[in-house]
Design a protein around this motif. Structure first.
Motif, PDB file in Angstrom:
ATOM      1  N   ASN B  18       0.675  -1.158   0.311  1.00 56.58           N
ATOM      2  CA  ASN B  18       0.035   0.050   0.080  1.00 56.58           C
ATOM      3  C   ASN B  18       0.813   1.397   0.074  1.00 56.58           C
ATOM      4  N   GLU B  21       2.405   1.576  -3.651  1.00 57.47           N
ATOM      5  CA  GLU B  21       1.455   2.032  -4.384  1.00 57.47           C
ATOM      6  C   GLU B  21       1.226   3.469  -4.418  1.00 57.47           C
ATOM      7  N   SER B  22       0.966   3.948  -3.083  1.00 60.42           N
ATOM      8  CA  SER B  22       0.884   5.571  -3.046  1.00 60.42           C
ATOM      9  C   SER B  22       2.027   6.212  -3.192  1.00 60.42           C
ATOM     10  N   VAL B  62       3.313  -4.972  -6.836  1.00 65.90           N
ATOM     11  CA  VAL B  62       2.183  -3.812  -6.868  1.00 65.90           C
ATOM     12  C   VAL B  62       1.232  -3.860  -8.039  1.00 65.90           C
ATOM     13  N   ARG B  66      -3.150  -5.884  -8.332  1.00 63.76           N
ATOM     14  CA  ARG B  66      -4.375  -4.941  -8.913  1.00 63.76           C
ATOM     15  C   ARG B  66      -4.647  -5.668 -10.144  1.00 63.76           C
ATOM     16  N   THR B 116      -6.101   5.351  -6.407  1.00 69.16           N
ATOM     17  CA  THR B 116      -4.294   5.406  -6.555  1.00 69.16           C
ATOM     18  C   THR B 116      -3.833   4.549  -7.474  1.00 69.16           C
ATOM     19  N   PHE B 117      -4.117   3.226  -7.469  1.00 68.75           N
ATOM     20  CA  PHE B 117      -3.742   2.309  -8.523  1.00 68.75           C
ATOM     21  C   PHE B 117      -4.088   2.930  -9.837  1.00 68.75           C
TER      22      PHE B 117
END
Lengths: 230, 230
Positions: B18, B21-22, B62, B66, B116-117
């Motif tokens: 997380n 990713e951000s 990452v 997703r 975000t992704f």
DNA sequence: ATCCTGTTCAAACGTTCGTTTGAATCATAC
DNA sequence: GTATGATTCAAACGAACGTTTGAACAGGAT
């Protein structure tokens, strides 16, 4: 020395800018080191800091050099159409052609690095680097304002917000079209590179189709309501 | 330990993913250091290399986490339409809605980091980093093939090459739409962020307008010639 | 209690980064 | 020639990078 610039063989400043432009496109800003740049430009490592001050300042200069020309041409193309129209609103196709035609023209110029730069530029619209974004915004402010106003006049019945969005979508389509065949191959490995001059009509058809598409129902409804209220 | 994963408080692996990713979205891959990631995730510096092996492997994970879900949903949406159609070709609008609707749905999910992704993903289509591109290509191969085939069936009169280009343009428009308001503000400082759920109908109108736009003259002519020859 | 295995931790590794320095080199003006 | 100002150059700077190491710590099974 007389003034400003000059000396040595094939101008150090330009050699650095060209090498940086090409390397930035291939590897991105962060992943391109000063040593890669000065190596490819065949100049001393310290030359970048001497001529530009810092790596960040070099990045800015790489963009400034090209964007000044690009935006001057875009405004020129728009003004040429406007003087032809004699005060009447322009056709949307003329406006779109002025903006994106100039872009694609530079993108087609493989001789003087225009193609390299446009691919770099396409990538940079989504660049995380804060100060690069800030700089792009400043460089673009006037040109975008002028084109948006032309579109507002050309499409008086379409909500301005909607035009803004569609201009945004068009920018995205163009960026991908230019940044390019790389991403296309990502989708279809068997894709032929083929004649890049055919890109212009292809893209223009798509953009105009999108720009003139029927408004989404939500927008139509909300406008109808607003009209009722009036 | 029993098997695979597990232990400690709020799962270290997920915390790292997380945070990465951000941070990747905000700063890009190269500009995001391991120390930034482990700092934000509040785990030890060595944890990344322990759990993922390397920074590059972390980047891959990452995306894998997703993309697997995203592409499963996209295929699911397509298959749902296909089973409804009972073997008949799908309407282009249904195909486009299946692909881009799922994308926008994930982009609208601010709760679980989907937004975000998707912004990260939009930036990554034009990512210079070689192995990231390679990885994206592999992850996308099947899905794109399936959607392209559906479009070929839906638009039998349009040259496949043309469809491929237009799909490419559509991807560009969507990426910008998602990567987003940042870039929009770049054009118009006074732009209101407003309700993001309205993006979907806006984008869909534009995409379908572009997809169904008249073919450029060059293409029409070359097809007419080919037909004459036949 | 002991061992085992998965995980965390602080510290250090060698490398590469952008930048700075001070001397060397060059073209011109005097 | 000699002084002057701009440019090049080799070398070094400290900082930050991704990665590795070996010890410390945890819980479950024997």
């Amino acid at each position: 020395m007389s003034e400003a610039t000059a000396k040595q063989g094939p101008d150090t400043r330009a050699r650095i800018l060209n090498a940086a432009e090409s390397l930035f496109m291939t590897h991105g800003f962060e992943a391109t080191s000063m040593r890669m740049i000065t190596g490819q430009a065949e100049v001393n490592l310290a030359a970048v800091n001497y001529h530009f001050g810092s790596k960040d300042a070099l990045i800015q200069e790489v963009f400034r050099r090209r964007l000044t020309e690009l935006n001057r041409d875009r405004l020129g193309a728009l003004e040429a159409e406007e003087s032809l129209a004699n005060g009447a609103p322009l056709k949307p196709s003329k406006i779109v052609a002025a903006f994106f035609g100039v872009s694609l023209k530079m993108a087609a110029d493989t001789e003087h690095g225009g193609a390299t730069f446009m691919r770099l530029l396409g990538r940079t619209y989504t660049e995380p680097n804060e100060f690069v974004r800030q700089f792009l915004a400043e460089e673009y402010a006037e040109v975008v304002q002028r084109f948006m106003n032309a579109l507002y006049r050309a499409l008086p019945d379409v909500p301005r917000e909607e035009i803004l969005w569609r201009f945004h979508f068009m920018m995205g389509a163009m960026s991908y079209a230019i940044a390019g065949t790389d991403a296309l191959k990502l989708f279809a490995g068997d894709f032929d590179d083929e004649d890049p001059t055919r890109l212009m009509p292809r893209l223009m058809s798509f953009l105009l189709g999108g720009l003139r598409a029927p408004l989404p129902e939500e927008v139509i409804e909300s406008r109808a309501i607003r009209r009722d209220a009036a």
